[in-house]
Design a protein around this motif. Structure first.
Motif, PDB file in Angstrom:
ATOM      1  N   LEU A   8       0.833  -1.206   0.000  1.00  0.00           N
ATOM      2  CA  LEU A   8       0.000   0.000   0.000  1.00  0.00           C
ATOM      3  C   LEU A   8       0.867   1.256   0.000  1.00  0.00           C
ATOM      4  CD1 LEU A   8      -2.860  -0.894   2.512  1.00  0.00           C
ATOM      5  CD2 LEU A   8      -3.054  -0.538   0.055  1.00  0.00           C
ATOM      6  N   MET A   9       1.938   1.243   0.791  1.00  0.00           N
ATOM      7  CA  MET A   9       2.822   2.400   0.855  1.00  0.00           C
ATOM      8  C   MET A   9       3.531   2.626  -0.474  1.00  0.00           C
ATOM      9  SD  MET A   9       4.492   2.327   4.670  1.00  0.00           S
ATOM     10  CE  MET A   9       5.331   3.871   4.314  1.00  0.00           C
ATOM     11  N   ILE A  10       3.925   1.544  -1.127  1.00  0.00           N
ATOM     12  CA  ILE A  10       4.586   1.665  -2.426  1.00  0.00           C
ATOM     13  C   ILE A  10       3.623   2.239  -3.465  1.00  0.00           C
ATOM     14  CG2 ILE A  10       5.569   0.349  -4.344  1.00  0.00           C
ATOM     15  CD1 ILE A  10       6.765  -1.557  -2.262  1.00  0.00           C
ATOM     16  N   CYS A  11       2.391   1.740  -3.489  1.00  0.00           N
ATOM     17  CA  CYS A  11       1.391   2.245  -4.449  1.00  0.00           C
ATOM     18  C   CYS A  11       1.070   3.707  -4.185  1.00  0.00           C
ATOM     19  CB  CYS A  11       0.115   1.407  -4.361  1.00  0.00           C
ATOM     20  SG  CYS A  11       0.260  -0.263  -5.036  1.00  0.00           S
ATOM     21  N   ALA A  12       0.882   4.054  -2.906  1.00  0.00           N
ATOM     22  CA  ALA A  12       0.570   5.437  -2.561  1.00  0.00           C
ATOM     23  C   ALA A  12       1.740   6.357  -2.902  1.00  0.00           C
ATOM     24  CB  ALA A  12       0.238   5.540  -1.075  1.00  0.00           C
ATOM     25  N   GLY A  13       2.967   5.908  -2.591  1.00  0.00           N
ATOM     26  CA  GLY A  13       4.146   6.716  -2.908  1.00  0.00           C
ATOM     27  C   GLY A  13       4.328   6.895  -4.406  1.00  0.00           C
ATOM     28  N   ALA A  15       1.925   6.834  -6.648  1.00  0.00           N
ATOM     29  CA  ALA A  15       0.872   7.745  -7.109  1.00  0.00           C
ATOM     30  C   ALA A  15       1.249   9.195  -6.840  1.00  0.00           C
ATOM     31  CB  ALA A  15      -0.450   7.402  -6.421  1.00  0.00           C
ATOM     32  N   VAL A  16       1.807   9.447  -5.653  1.00  0.00           N
ATOM     33  CA  VAL A  16       2.236  10.812  -5.315  1.00  0.00           C
ATOM     34  C   VAL A  16       3.348  11.273  -6.253  1.00  0.00           C
ATOM     35  CG1 VAL A  16       3.362  12.224  -3.543  1.00  0.00           C
ATOM     36  CG2 VAL A  16       1.531  10.645  -2.906  1.00  0.00           C
ATOM     37  N   LEU A  17       4.294  10.389  -6.540  1.00  0.00           N
ATOM     38  CA  LEU A  17       5.404  10.731  -7.429  1.00  0.00           C
ATOM     39  C   LEU A  17       4.903  11.062  -8.835  1.00  0.00           C
ATOM     40  CD1 LEU A  17       8.443  10.973  -7.884  1.00  0.00           C
ATOM     41  CD2 LEU A  17       8.500   8.525  -8.405  1.00  0.00           C
ATOM     42  N   VAL A  18       3.994  10.242  -9.352  1.00  0.00           N
ATOM     43  CA  VAL A  18       3.424  10.494 -10.682  1.00  0.00           C
ATOM     44  C   VAL A  18       2.683  11.829 -10.706  1.00  0.00           C
ATOM     45  CG1 VAL A  18       1.732   9.693 -12.377  1.00  0.00           C
ATOM     46  CG2 VAL A  18       3.265   8.057 -11.310  1.00  0.00           C
ATOM     47  N   LEU A  19       1.955  12.110  -9.641  1.00  0.00           N
ATOM     48  CA  LEU A  19       1.205  13.370  -9.571  1.00  0.00           C
ATOM     49  C   LEU A  19       2.140  14.579  -9.505  1.00  0.00           C
ATOM     50  CD1 LEU A  19      -1.705  12.422  -7.148  1.00  0.00           C
ATOM     51  CD2 LEU A  19      -1.930  13.145  -9.529  1.00  0.00           C
ATOM     52  N   ILE A  20       3.257  14.447  -8.799  1.00  0.00           N
ATOM     53  CA  ILE A  20       4.220  15.552  -8.715  1.00  0.00           C
ATOM     54  C   ILE A  20       4.812  15.847 -10.088  1.00  0.00           C
ATOM     55  CG2 ILE A  20       6.483  16.221  -7.807  1.00  0.00           C
ATOM     56  CD1 ILE A  20       5.750  14.768  -5.218  1.00  0.00           C
ATOM     57  N   VAL A  21       5.215  14.786 -10.795  1.00  0.00           N
ATOM     58  CA  VAL A  21       5.775  14.968 -12.140  1.00  0.00           C
ATOM     59  C   VAL A  21       4.725  15.563 -13.072  1.00  0.00           C
ATOM     60  CG1 VAL A  21       6.729  13.772 -14.142  1.00  0.00           C
ATOM     61  CG2 VAL A  21       7.455  13.115 -11.844  1.00  0.00           C
ATOM     62  N   SER A  73      -0.311   9.792 -17.416  1.00  0.00           N
ATOM     63  CA  SER A  73      -0.280  10.119 -15.983  1.00  0.00           C
ATOM     64  C   SER A  73      -1.638   9.852 -15.342  1.00  0.00           C
ATOM     65  CB  SER A  73       0.118  11.578 -15.776  1.00  0.00           C
ATOM     66  OG  SER A  73       1.443  11.813 -16.203  1.00  0.00           O
ATOM     67  N   SER A  74      -2.708  10.201 -16.042  1.00  0.00           N
ATOM     68  CA  SER A  74      -4.055   9.983 -15.509  1.00  0.00           C
ATOM     69  C   SER A  74      -4.351   8.496 -15.344  1.00  0.00           C
ATOM     70  CB  SER A  74      -5.093  10.627 -16.431  1.00  0.00           C
ATOM     71  OG  SER A  74      -4.907  12.016 -16.517  1.00  0.00           O
ATOM     72  N   PHE A  79      -5.029   3.992 -11.724  1.00  0.00           N
ATOM     73  CA  PHE A  79      -4.758   2.578 -11.434  1.00  0.00           C
ATOM     74  C   PHE A  79      -4.181   2.407 -10.029  1.00  0.00           C
ATOM     75  CE2 PHE A  79      -1.681  -0.972 -11.513  1.00  0.00           C
ATOM     76  CZ  PHE A  79      -2.569  -2.018 -11.709  1.00  0.00           C
ATOM     77  N   LEU A  80      -3.212   3.261  -9.658  1.00  0.00           N
ATOM     78  CA  LEU A  80      -2.579   3.150  -8.344  1.00  0.00           C
ATOM     79  C   LEU A  80      -3.558   3.481  -7.225  1.00  0.00           C
ATOM     80  CD1 LEU A  80       0.889   4.753  -9.166  1.00  0.00           C
ATOM     81  CD2 LEU A  80       0.419   2.348  -8.691  1.00  0.00           C
TER      82      LEU A  80
END
Length: 218
Positions: A8-13, A15-21, A73-74, A79-80
């Motif tokens: 869960l932490m990997i998926c959430a992290g 998702a956050v990384l993709v959103l930042i980029v 990105s969307s 998915f994540l």
């Protein structure tokens, strides 16, 4: 912390990384749109805007690049977030409300809605800040557009193909043509990102230089 929590932490992290980029690229797109009418005067005053001016000579290519990035990105973010909702929200609701037949579909719909809201907020804030600080942002990160065009080139081709397939594409040869200077800029950007090795870059430059010499001797 068990394996599920790590996942869960990997998926959430991720998702956050993709959103930042994505937020950064969306801000670049908004900044470019803001300074587009003044790009010639900005290019004359500061060389930092030269890369933006070159990309704007082929606006459709830049548009498809941003569209391809926004699409991928969307999809990845949705998915994540769906994975996080499925592994965390579904068991939580089952403990409270019991195991209903349509509960998984409700969780999937909730995940989709959550991802749509997050992406919309990301695009909204990026557009506002990109427009407000357009010159400052592009002055520091103008070269990023060249790198983005190189990285997103395969997806850009797919988007172009779909656009052409459904009748929206342009047949203008000037729009699809790549000049020698633009090609060299893309090679430099590929070299900086590690996609093209230094020896390959030198070989490409030598081939182009040799071709120029041959043409000048004719």
């Amino acid at each position: 912390m068990d394996t599920d929590d790590n996942g869960l932490m990997i998926c959430a992290g991720a998702a956050v990384l993709v959103l930042i980029v994505h937020w950064f690229i969306a801000a670049l797109a908004a900044a470019i749109e803001k300074i587009r009418p003044r790009i010639k005067s900005l290019e004359e005053k500061e060389t930092a805007f030269r890369h933006i001016a070159r990309q704007l000579e082929k606006p459709q290519r830049l548009e498809f690049t941003f569209l391809a990035e926004r699409s991928i990105s969307s999809v990845i973010t949705a998915f994540l977030i769906e994975l996080v909702c499925w592994d965390s929200l579904l068991p939580f609701i089952r403990k409270i409300a019991g195991d209903y037949e349509f509960l998984p579909f409700i969780v999937l719909a909730a995940g989709f809605l959550l991802s749509a809201v997050i992406i919309a907020l990301c695009n909204s804030t990026a557009s506002r800040i990109g427009s407000q600080k357009a010159e400052e942002l592009l002055r520091k990160n103008g070269r990023s557009t060249d790198i983005l065009v190189v990285i997103m080139f395969p997806l850009q081709c797919i988007v172009r193909g779909l656009d052409w397939l459904f009748g929206g594409g342009k047949s203008d040869e000037e729009e699809s043509a790549v000049t020698e200077e633009e090609f060299l800029l893309m090679v430099d950007a590929g070299n900086e990102t590690g996609l093209i090795e230094e020896s390959q870059k030198e070989m490409i430059n030598n081939i182009i230089d040799f071709d120029d010499v041959m043409i000048s001797n004719v």
